[in-house]
Design a protein around this motif. Structure first.
Motif, PDB file in Angstrom:
ATOM      1  N   THR A  28       0.804  -1.221   0.000  1.00  0.00           N
ATOM      2  CA  THR A  28       0.000   0.000   0.000  1.00  0.00           C
ATOM      3  C   THR A  28       0.839   1.273   0.000  1.00  0.00           C
ATOM      4  OG1 THR A  28      -0.152   0.057   2.419  1.00  0.00           O
ATOM      5  CG2 THR A  28      -1.856  -1.181   1.229  1.00  0.00           C
ATOM      6  N   TYR A  29       2.174   1.159   0.075  1.00  0.00           N
ATOM      7  CA  TYR A  29       2.996   2.367   0.095  1.00  0.00           C
ATOM      8  C   TYR A  29       3.091   2.955  -1.314  1.00  0.00           C
ATOM      9  CZ  TYR A  29       6.635   5.761   0.625  1.00  0.00           C
ATOM     10  OH  TYR A  29       7.318   6.945   0.611  1.00  0.00           O
ATOM     11  N   PRO A  30       2.740   4.230  -1.476  1.00  0.00           N
ATOM     12  CA  PRO A  30       2.818   4.860  -2.802  1.00  0.00           C
ATOM     13  C   PRO A  30       4.202   5.459  -3.058  1.00  0.00           C
ATOM     14  CG  PRO A  30       1.714   6.329  -1.272  1.00  0.00           C
ATOM     15  CD  PRO A  30       2.053   5.069  -0.504  1.00  0.00           C
ATOM     16  N   TYR A  31       4.867   4.998  -4.101  1.00  0.00           N
ATOM     17  CA  TYR A  31       6.149   5.550  -4.528  1.00  0.00           C
ATOM     18  C   TYR A  31       5.852   6.654  -5.544  1.00  0.00           C
ATOM     19  CZ  TYR A  31       8.545   1.591  -2.404  1.00  0.00           C
ATOM     20  OH  TYR A  31       9.048   0.676  -1.517  1.00  0.00           O
ATOM     21  N   TYR A  32       6.275   7.881  -5.258  1.00  0.00           N
ATOM     22  CA  TYR A  32       6.066   9.015  -6.149  1.00  0.00           C
ATOM     23  C   TYR A  32       7.398   9.413  -6.775  1.00  0.00           C
ATOM     24  CZ  TYR A  32       1.504   9.720  -3.951  1.00  0.00           C
ATOM     25  OH  TYR A  32       0.227   9.556  -3.494  1.00  0.00           O
ATOM     26  N   LEU A  45       6.145  16.491 -15.931  1.00  0.00           N
ATOM     27  CA  LEU A  45       6.010  17.617 -15.011  1.00  0.00           C
ATOM     28  C   LEU A  45       5.435  17.168 -13.677  1.00  0.00           C
ATOM     29  CD1 LEU A  45       4.629  20.337 -17.453  1.00  0.00           C
ATOM     30  CD2 LEU A  45       6.962  20.060 -16.625  1.00  0.00           C
ATOM     31  N   LYS A  46       4.518  16.214 -13.743  1.00  0.00           N
ATOM     32  CA  LYS A  46       3.891  15.696 -12.533  1.00  0.00           C
ATOM     33  C   LYS A  46       4.511  14.363 -12.152  1.00  0.00           C
ATOM     34  CE  LYS A  46      -0.514  15.459 -13.142  1.00  0.00           C
ATOM     35  NZ  LYS A  46      -1.953  15.499 -13.324  1.00  0.00           N
ATOM     36  N   GLU A  47       4.431  14.052 -10.871  1.00  0.00           N
ATOM     37  CA  GLU A  47       4.941  12.770 -10.384  1.00  0.00           C
ATOM     38  C   GLU A  47       3.958  11.650 -10.700  1.00  0.00           C
ATOM     39  OE1 GLU A  47       5.120  13.992  -6.380  1.00  0.00           O
ATOM     40  OE2 GLU A  47       7.161  14.742  -6.536  1.00  0.00           O
ATOM     41  N   SER A  48       4.490  10.487 -10.979  1.00  0.00           N
ATOM     42  CA  SER A  48       3.681   9.291 -11.153  1.00  0.00           C
ATOM     43  C   SER A  48       3.650   8.556  -9.820  1.00  0.00           C
ATOM     44  CB  SER A  48       4.289   8.382 -12.220  1.00  0.00           C
ATOM     45  OG  SER A  48       4.318   9.037 -13.466  1.00  0.00           O
ATOM     46  N   CYS A  49       2.567   7.848  -9.565  1.00  0.00           N
ATOM     47  CA  CYS A  49       2.420   7.074  -8.334  1.00  0.00           C
ATOM     48  C   CYS A  49       2.408   5.593  -8.693  1.00  0.00           C
ATOM     49  CB  CYS A  49       1.125   7.451  -7.625  1.00  0.00           C
ATOM     50  SG  CYS A  49       0.826   6.483  -6.130  1.00  0.00           S
ATOM     51  N   LYS A  62      -0.730  -8.305 -23.218  1.00  0.00           N
ATOM     52  CA  LYS A  62       0.124  -9.396 -22.739  1.00  0.00           C
ATOM     53  C   LYS A  62       0.799  -8.984 -21.448  1.00  0.00           C
ATOM     54  CE  LYS A  62       1.089 -10.901 -27.430  1.00  0.00           C
ATOM     55  NZ  LYS A  62       2.117 -11.106 -28.441  1.00  0.00           N
ATOM     56  N   GLY A  63       0.150  -9.212 -20.338  1.00  0.00           N
ATOM     57  CA  GLY A  63       0.744  -8.929 -19.049  1.00  0.00           C
ATOM     58  C   GLY A  63       0.228  -7.665 -18.396  1.00  0.00           C
ATOM     59  N   VAL A  64       0.786  -7.388 -17.226  1.00  0.00           N
ATOM     60  CA  VAL A  64       0.408  -6.224 -16.441  1.00  0.00           C
ATOM     61  C   VAL A  64       1.669  -5.539 -15.913  1.00  0.00           C
ATOM     62  CG1 VAL A  64      -1.834  -7.135 -15.714  1.00  0.00           C
ATOM     63  CG2 VAL A  64       0.191  -7.610 -14.333  1.00  0.00           C
ATOM     64  N   ALA A  65       1.506  -4.310 -15.471  1.00  0.00           N
ATOM     65  CA  ALA A  65       2.595  -3.558 -14.856  1.00  0.00           C
ATOM     66  C   ALA A  65       1.994  -2.712 -13.740  1.00  0.00           C
ATOM     67  CB  ALA A  65       3.297  -2.681 -15.882  1.00  0.00           C
ATOM     68  N   HIS A  66       2.851  -2.167 -12.908  1.00  0.00           N
ATOM     69  CA  HIS A  66       2.377  -1.312 -11.823  1.00  0.00           C
ATOM     70  C   HIS A  66       2.133   0.114 -12.305  1.00  0.00           C
ATOM     71  CE1 HIS A  66       4.323  -4.633  -9.549  1.00  0.00           C
ATOM     72  NE2 HIS A  66       3.165  -4.548  -8.938  1.00  0.00           N
ATOM     73  N   LEU A  67       2.719   0.467 -13.441  1.00  0.00           N
ATOM     74  CA  LEU A  67       2.496   1.776 -14.053  1.00  0.00           C
ATOM     75  C   LEU A  67       2.579   1.635 -15.558  1.00  0.00           C
ATOM     76  CD1 LEU A  67       2.327   4.961 -13.901  1.00  0.00           C
ATOM     77  CD2 LEU A  67       4.823   4.923 -13.952  1.00  0.00           C
ATOM     78  N   VAL A  68       1.596   2.152 -16.243  1.00  0.00           N
ATOM     79  CA  VAL A  68       1.613   2.237 -17.702  1.00  0.00           C
ATOM     80  C   VAL A  68       1.169   3.651 -18.039  1.00  0.00           C
ATOM     81  CG1 VAL A  68       0.632   1.399 -19.870  1.00  0.00           C
ATOM     82  CG2 VAL A  68       1.029  -0.213 -18.001  1.00  0.00           C
ATOM     83  N   GLN A  69       1.994   4.375 -18.793  1.00  0.00           N
ATOM     84  CA  GLN A  69       1.588   5.721 -19.205  1.00  0.00           C
ATOM     85  C   GLN A  69       2.304   6.114 -20.482  1.00  0.00           C
ATOM     86  OE1 GLN A  69       2.656   7.995 -15.640  1.00  0.00           O
ATOM     87  NE2 GLN A  69       4.084   9.191 -16.839  1.00  0.00           N
ATOM     88  N   PHE A 111      10.784   4.248 -19.917  1.00  0.00           N
ATOM     89  CA  PHE A 111      10.929   5.385 -19.008  1.00  0.00           C
ATOM     90  C   PHE A 111      12.106   5.169 -18.077  1.00  0.00           C
ATOM     91  CE2 PHE A 111       6.180   5.881 -19.443  1.00  0.00           C
ATOM     92  CZ  PHE A 111       6.221   7.085 -20.109  1.00  0.00           C
ATOM     93  N   GLU A 112      12.699   6.270 -17.645  1.00  0.00           N
ATOM     94  CA  GLU A 112      13.708   6.247 -16.594  1.00  0.00           C
ATOM     95  C   GLU A 112      13.114   6.967 -15.389  1.00  0.00           C
ATOM     96  OE1 GLU A 112      17.960   8.420 -15.574  1.00  0.00           O
ATOM     97  OE2 GLU A 112      17.366   8.195 -17.663  1.00  0.00           O
ATOM     98  N   PRO A 113      13.027   6.313 -14.227  1.00  0.00           N
ATOM     99  CA  PRO A 113      12.502   7.004 -13.049  1.00  0.00           C
ATOM    100  C   PRO A 113      13.505   8.044 -12.539  1.00  0.00           C
ATOM    101  CG  PRO A 113      13.179   4.775 -12.475  1.00  0.00           C
ATOM    102  CD  PRO A 113      13.365   4.924 -13.951  1.00  0.00           C
ATOM    103  N   THR A 114      12.991   9.207 -12.144  1.00  0.00           N
ATOM    104  CA  THR A 114      13.829  10.282 -11.609  1.00  0.00           C
ATOM    105  C   THR A 114      13.088  10.966 -10.470  1.00  0.00           C
ATOM    106  OG1 THR A 114      12.960  11.994 -13.095  1.00  0.00           O
ATOM    107  CG2 THR A 114      14.851  10.742 -13.891  1.00  0.00           C
ATOM    108  N   ASP A 115      13.799  11.719  -9.674  1.00  0.00           N
ATOM    109  CA  ASP A 115      13.217  12.625  -8.680  1.00  0.00           C
ATOM    110  C   ASP A 115      12.193  11.973  -7.754  1.00  0.00           C
ATOM    111  OD1 ASP A 115      14.736  14.690  -9.829  1.00  0.00           O
ATOM    112  OD2 ASP A 115      13.144  15.155 -11.259  1.00  0.00           O
ATOM    113  N   PHE A 116      12.628  10.999  -6.967  1.00  0.00           N
ATOM    114  CA  PHE A 116      11.752  10.382  -5.972  1.00  0.00           C
ATOM    115  C   PHE A 116      11.324  11.419  -4.941  1.00  0.00           C
ATOM    116  CE2 PHE A 116      11.328   8.266  -1.800  1.00  0.00           C
ATOM    117  CZ  PHE A 116      10.249   7.449  -2.080  1.00  0.00           C
TER     118      PHE A 116
END
Length: 177
Positions: A28-32, A45-49, A62-69, A111-116
């Motif tokens: 349940t912890y949201p990573y932003y 510009l906005k953070e993804s959760c 074909k499959g699932v992911a925790h984030l698709v955008q 995507f490359e995750p940045t700016d936690f």
């Protein structure tokens, strides 16, 4: 596919074991964090959760992911899958040595995750054994431990993403270096 390790560091004062409230694999912890498109280089510009408890289907079906955008600039689709079992709480000893603690690994495609961004929903334990719920949305935390009779605090929180790779290139084991 590229694997990114999210690591955290902080200056802990009379506290240890900083981690999300339900543990490093808390569903349940949201990573932003923001994402950078690997196609055009645009950073959102906005953070993804991203949360372990939420999965969405891939557009291919074909499959699932925790984030698709999709990238707002070029329209390229990317996805992020969380890989559990590698996170550990940040200890007082690591803090004193100015080391980073491993929190989560992300399998990122497109995507490359940045700016936690740190938020509410953390916990830490005082050196006297008192548990504290911690809100890091302001970047710091201060309290008093009545049991241990000393102040506790967290300042200078920071996070970084670094590329890691699997030890076993065939993907049979979930171990990273």
């Amino acid at each position: 596919m590229v694997y990114y390790l999210l690591s955290i560091a902080a200056d802990l004062d009379n506290l240890t074991d900083l981690q999300p409230r339900g543990g490093c694999d808390d569903p349940t912890y949201p990573y932003y964090f923001k994402v950078k498109c690997e196609g055009c280089g645009e950073t959102s510009l906005k953070e993804s959760c991203v949360m372990l408890s939420e999965q969405v289907p891939l557009s291919t079906g074909k499959g699932v992911a925790h984030l698709v955008q999709k990238c707002k600039l070029c329209g390229r689709e990317g996805n992020v899958q969380m890989i559990t079992g590698h996170g550990q709480p940040l200890t007082l000893q690591q803090s004193q040595r100015e080391e980073y603690g491993k929190l989560m690994i992300f399998d990122s495609r497109g995507f490359e995750p940045t700016d936690f961004s740190f938020a509410d929903g953390w916990k830490a334990q005082s050196i006297a054994g008192t548990s504290f719920d911690v809100d890091l949305s302001t970047g710091e935390f201060a309290e008093y431990d009545d049991k241990g009779k000393h102040p506790v605090g967290i300042v200078n929180v920071r996070a970084k993403f670094s590329i890691v790779r699997r030890k076993d290139r065939q993907g049979r084991k979930d171990s990273f270096i």
